[in-house]
Design a protein around this motif. Structure first.
Motif, PDB file in Angstrom:
ATOM      1  N   LEU A  31      55.698  55.338  84.546  1.00 55.57           N
ATOM      2  CA  LEU A  31      56.526  54.876  85.663  1.00 55.57           C
ATOM      3  C   LEU A  31      56.400  55.826  86.858  1.00 55.57           C
ATOM      4  O   LEU A  31      56.282  55.376  88.007  1.00 55.57           O
ATOM      5  N   PHE A  43      51.926  48.969  80.645  1.00 57.91           N
ATOM      6  CA  PHE A  43      52.713  50.194  80.772  1.00 57.91           C
ATOM      7  C   PHE A  43      52.429  51.233  79.699  1.00 57.91           C
ATOM      8  O   PHE A  43      53.231  52.140  79.481  1.00 57.91           O
ATOM      9  N   TRP A  49      53.633  43.490  83.636  1.00 62.76           N
ATOM     10  CA  TRP A  49      54.331  43.118  82.400  1.00 62.76           C
ATOM     11  C   TRP A  49      54.475  41.597  82.307  1.00 62.76           C
ATOM     12  O   TRP A  49      54.500  41.045  81.194  1.00 62.76           O
ATOM     13  N   TRP A  95      51.096  46.849  89.671  1.00 61.63           N
ATOM     14  CA  TRP A  95      51.719  47.384  88.455  1.00 61.63           C
ATOM     15  C   TRP A  95      53.146  46.877  88.259  1.00 61.63           C
ATOM     16  O   TRP A  95      53.652  46.846  87.130  1.00 61.63           O
ATOM     17  N   GLY A 155      56.253  55.856  78.662  1.00 62.94           N
ATOM     18  CA  GLY A 155      56.802  54.945  79.656  1.00 62.94           C
ATOM     19  C   GLY A 155      57.333  55.670  80.880  1.00 62.94           C
ATOM     20  O   GLY A 155      57.150  55.217  82.023  1.00 62.94           O
ATOM     21  N   PRO A 182      59.453  51.203  77.027  1.00 65.21           N
ATOM     22  CA  PRO A 182      59.721  51.869  78.300  1.00 65.21           C
ATOM     23  C   PRO A 182      60.550  53.140  78.173  1.00 65.21           C
ATOM     24  O   PRO A 182      60.499  53.992  79.048  1.00 65.21           O
TER      25      PRO A 182
END
Length: 492
Positions: free
Chosen positions: A168, A85, A28, A24, A164, A159
């Motif tokens: 996370l 994400f 991106w 992960w 986001g 994010p």
């Protein structure tokens, strides 16, 4: 089986273990090829949405082939966000296709509307959806971004949003424990589902107002879309049984290849994207050409003028930032044809001795004003400025032999200059070098070739728009033919 959900946007997904503890962190980067493709696909989405807007306004129907394409773009975006994400819930790389992929763990279906309101199409995407935009803004971008951004016509997860942040946290938990917490997954899917419903509504794909309902988890409440298990058996029969299906009467099927995407071949998608790019570029050229012709017809004394805001400084001078010019010594003298003569008019209101305006090489100005308190303008209009602290200049500006053009005295001062190669700075001061300035003025260019350039941009833009329109219309019509031949009874 539970009853069919009453909302036509169906979002289903399943957590896809085993998930890598660390993949992960780089997803991106791995998803960059998809981001590049989606950037151009969303441009096409915007163009086709405009076409659909007028089609709905006139006929009350969303053209089926355009509907299929735009649903495909939303579906592609959802798969990429599910991998990246927007969820981080699968390590399986997203496929490059608009069509439904039955064995991928994220699915999106939107029921095709047989009729849409001509009146609602005027207000639902910007006015009626505002309450949802506020909610979705919190989900996808800390309140500063919307699910459907009017400036880029695109769907965004950022994010800084709640999605986001929660994703996370899930990623960090996955790295530590090797597990994606089910409660976090359900919460993320609820937010993602809300975003997609609002995006479909804003994209004119349904007249049904999105419910203020937080449907958490991979399965919709009341939904009938059956998602394949994490590990599907092999073999053609097992594949058919594992494929997600929808009950009869929904107008959609997820078994095998998605019939609603069958008319969109790779060549047609590329054509629509290329046509959209050309159309956008052409519209920009038409706008620039039209603006140029307007300015050409509103010259003042042969100059195309721009009024400057009133500028004030508590120091001893107001200067421009460095102006870099390159004028070729031979060949086409573009500065003469594209810029021509520069004229500045400045009127001061703070000194009985009058106002000084001059232009000189930047290094000479820097030496003259070294250690002098002044204001530096970062743009021509003076909207951005910075202050340099210091004292008074050693001599008044008119006594300094650095200027290539200057004007000094009471009242309005006019400076004219033929541009030359080099780095230049414009300086405005009180003629007696007194402290404190308040000046207003304007700047103009003759731009000798403005008429020819504007006509060229206008004509070229019209050609680009026409070519772009053909590249969009032809594949849309051909895809429409395929959709009609593959549509189920009652869909068309």
């Amino acid at each position: 089986m539970t009853t069919l959900t009453d909302y036509p946007v169906h979002v289903e997904a399943r957590l896809d273990p085993p998930l890598s503890r660390w993949l992960w962190l780089v997803k991106w980067v791995l998803a960059v090829p998809h981001y590049i493709v989606l950037a151009v696909l969303w441009m096409a989405f915007g163009v086709l949405s405009v076409v659909a807007f007028f089609a709905i306004l006139i006929t009350g129907r969303y053209p089926r082939s355009i509907f299929d394409f735009n649903v495909g773009v939303l579906r592609w975006t959802w798969r990429v966000q599910y991998y990246a994400f927007g969820a981080l819930a699968t390590d399986r790389y997203p496929p490059f296709t608009l069509a439904e992929v039955p064995d991928y763990p994220a699915h999106l279906q939107i029921d095709y509307p047989e009729h849409l309101s001509r009146g609602l199409v005027l207000v639902k995407w910007w006015l009626l959806a505002i309450p949802h935009y506020l909610v979705v803004g919190l989900f996808v971008g800390g309140g500063s971004w919307l699910a459907w951004r009017a400036d880029t016509h695109s769907l965004d997860w950022t994010p800084g949003g709640l999605i986001g942040i929660v994703v996370l946290i899930a990623g960090v938990t996955l790295a530590v424990t090797g597990r994606y917490p089910q409660q976090l997954y359900d919460f993320v899917l609820g937010m993602d589902r809300w975003v997609l419903r609002v995006a479909a509504y804003a994209g004119l794909m349904t007249d049904k107002y999105p419910p203020f309902r937080f449907d958490m988890g991979g399965h919709e409440s009341g939904g009938t879309l059956v998602v394949p298990p994490p590990t599907a058996p092999t073999g053609s029969a097992a594949t058919a049984s594992a494929a997600p299906t929808r009950s009869a009467g929904s107008g959609q099927s997820l078994t095998g290849e998605d019939p609603t995407g069958g008319g969109w071949t790779a060549g047609r998608v590329v054509s629509v994207v290329a046509g959209s790019i050309l159309a956008f570029g052409g519209l920009g050229a038409v706008a620039a050409g039209g603006t140029g012709l307007w300015f050409d017809q509103h010259r003042e004394g042969g100059y195309v003028m721009s009024t400057l805001d009133t500028q004030r400084s508590s120091g001893y001078a107001i200067t421009s930032d460095r102006i870099e010019l390159y004028v070729p010594s031979s060949g086409w003298q573009w500065s003469r044809d594209l810029i021509g003569t520069v004229r500045m008019r400045v009127t001061g209101a703070t000194s009985d001795a009058g106002t000084f305006v001059g232009i000189a090489p930047t290094d000479e100005v820097d030496r003259y004003l070294s250690g002098v308190s002044r204001t530096v303008l970062a743009d021509v209009a003076g909207h951005r400025a910075s202050t340099v602290d210091g004292g008074a200049p050693a001599t008044p500006p008119a006594q300094t032999p650095i200027w290539v053009a200057r004007s000094s005295g009471p009242g309005t001062q006019v400076l004219t200059w033929e541009p030359r190669s080099g780095d230049w700075t414009v300086v405005v001061m009180n003629a007696d070098a007194a402290r404190g300035l308040s000046v207003r003025g304007d700047v103009g260019l003759t731009v000798p070739m403005l008429t020819e350039i504007s006509i060229g941009l206008l004509a070229g833009g019209i050609v680009l728009v026409a070519v772009g329109a053909l590249l969009v219309v032809i594949p849309v019509r051909r895809a429409s033919g395929n959709s009609r031949t593959t549509a189920q009874p009652g869909e068309e």
